[in-house]
Design a protein around this motif. Structure first.
Motif, mmCIF file in Angstrom:
data_model
loop_
_atom_site.group_PDB
_atom_site.id
_atom_site.type_symbol
_atom_site.label_atom_id
_atom_site.label_comp_id
_atom_site.label_asym_id
_atom_site.label_seq_id
_atom_site.Cartn_x
_atom_site.Cartn_y
_atom_site.Cartn_z
ATOM 1 N N HIS A 115 30.015 52.267 43.712
ATOM 2 C CA HIS A 115 30.956 53.516 43.692
ATOM 3 C C HIS A 115 30.003 54.616 44.336
ATOM 4 O O HIS A 115 30.853 55.508 44.930
ATOM 5 C CB HIS A 115 31.194 53.749 42.295
ATOM 6 N N THR B 177 40.764 46.493 38.168
ATOM 7 C CA THR B 177 41.400 45.037 39.208
ATOM 8 C C THR B 177 42.494 45.535 39.775
ATOM 9 O O THR B 177 42.760 45.131 40.801
ATOM 10 C CB THR B 177 41.536 43.929 38.155
ATOM 11 N N HIS C 87 41.727 47.921 42.459
ATOM 12 C CA HIS C 87 41.097 47.198 43.931
ATOM 13 C C HIS C 87 42.086 46.562 44.503
ATOM 14 O O HIS C 87 41.983 46.214 45.721
ATOM 15 C CB HIS C 87 40.047 46.244 43.161
ATOM 16 N N PRO D 238 37.855 46.874 48.538
ATOM 17 C CA PRO D 238 37.304 46.910 47.142
ATOM 18 C C PRO D 238 37.141 45.323 46.806
ATOM 19 O O PRO D 238 38.154 44.908 46.724
ATOM 20 C CB PRO D 238 37.734 47.814 46.590
ATOM 21 N N VAL E 150 37.833 42.668 44.493
ATOM 22 C CA VAL E 150 38.886 42.360 43.473
ATOM 23 C C VAL E 150 38.387 41.652 42.281
ATOM 24 O O VAL E 150 38.691 41.886 41.048
ATOM 25 C CB VAL E 150 40.296 41.531 44.010
#
Length: 302
Positions: free
Chosen positions: A197, A250, A253, A275, A277
């Protein structure tokens, strides 16, 4: 016919004795159920972690064209660990399953070896140990998740063989040992999320959640494991919130993949560029293990 006082006394004593035996039986049954249910929760947690590793390693190693034969091993081992977790999660038998135990040890060793390979991949690049290589070389956290999957599963199998009234692991009360394992795993997973991140410059405020809630839950769980056993409502609440962070992450993402050009219609490209998952469910898996360890720890004697 009138019964004597001695007869009534005898009947009362018999009833009191029967009630005491029933209470002890219920208590032992509850202890036995908690003992086995904790093991099953750790099996399920191991399965969820293995599912995350299977999906992530299959994708990333496919992107790397399986250039090394060893790259086939993690998806294969994660598949077996996933199946072992499903089987263990449904198994109420209070004894170790030899095949599951062997699979979990294989997963842990594979994860340990994979961490070494990924570390070597980082260090051999120009610049060695640097932010650039940590961001874009082989991810160190991925094989560690497989190591954790194996460790959680192996702990579950060892726990099944312990006495139900006072289970112990590694020379300490089982709840304490499992709480330490879950807490350290949760902290490590949060560290991997912080690295990725940070690479994404925390461009969305929700990206701060996995680097704040799970570390707090980890600290509270570690404290509960080391301190005197007693109810820990705040630790439980933070672990439940960490479980939620995993599933919400989740969904975010999945949304992040959809926002790339072509969305899910162009999934073969966007799944790799968006991103990851499979990553956030790791928080849910370790929070599930932490909650089970906390329940066991709260019932232990000092």
């Amino acid at each position: 016919m009138t019964l004597s006082r001695q007869t009534w006394t005898g009947v009362a004593c018999a009833l009191a004795g029967a009630a005491a035996v029933a209470a002890i039986s219920r208590r032992r049954k509850t202890e036995r159920l908690l003992h086995v249910e904790t093991s099953r929760a750790f099996n399920r947690s191991s399965a969820l972690l293995a599912c995350s590793v299977l999906t992530d390693s299959a994708m990333e190693h496919y992107r790397g064209a399986f250039s090394n034969v060893a790259m086939y091993v993690p998806p294969a081992v994660a598949t077996f660990s996933l199946l072992a977790g499903f089987h263990g999660g449904a198994d109420r038998t209070p004894s170790t399953h030899a095949v599951r135990h062997a699979i979990y040890w294989s997963a842990a060793l594979t994860g340990l070896a994979g961490t070494g390979f990924h570390l070597y991949n980082v260090m051999k690049r120009p610049g060695g140990w640097s932010w650039q290589n940590l961001f874009y070389a082989a991810p160190l956290g991925a094989p560690t998740a497989l190591l954790l999957s194996g460790a959680l599963g192996a702990a579950a199998e060892r726990l099944r063989n312990q006495p139900a009234h006072e289970p112990r692991l590694l020379g300490m009360p089982a709840g304490k040992a499992l709480g330490l394992l879950s807490g350290i795993g949760l902290a490590g997973t949060a560290g991997e999320a912080a690295l990725l991140h940070f690479r994404g410059s925390f461009q969305h405020k929700a990206m701060y959640a996995p680097v704040s809630v799970p570390p707090a839950a980890s600290a509270l769980l570690l404290h509960a494991s080391l301190a005197k056993p007693q109810p820990r409502w705040l630790a439980r609440a933070m672990l439940q919130l960490s479980w939620l962070v995993g599933w919400v992450g989740t969904a975010l993402h999945v949304r992040g993949v959809a926002r790339h050009h072509g969305g899910w219609r162009n999934w073969s490209q966007n799944l790799f560029n968006g991103p990851p998952v499979p990553a956030p469910p790791s928080f849910s898996a370790l929070a599930l293990a932490g909650l089970a360890a906390l329940r066991l720890r709260e019932g232990e004697r000092q």
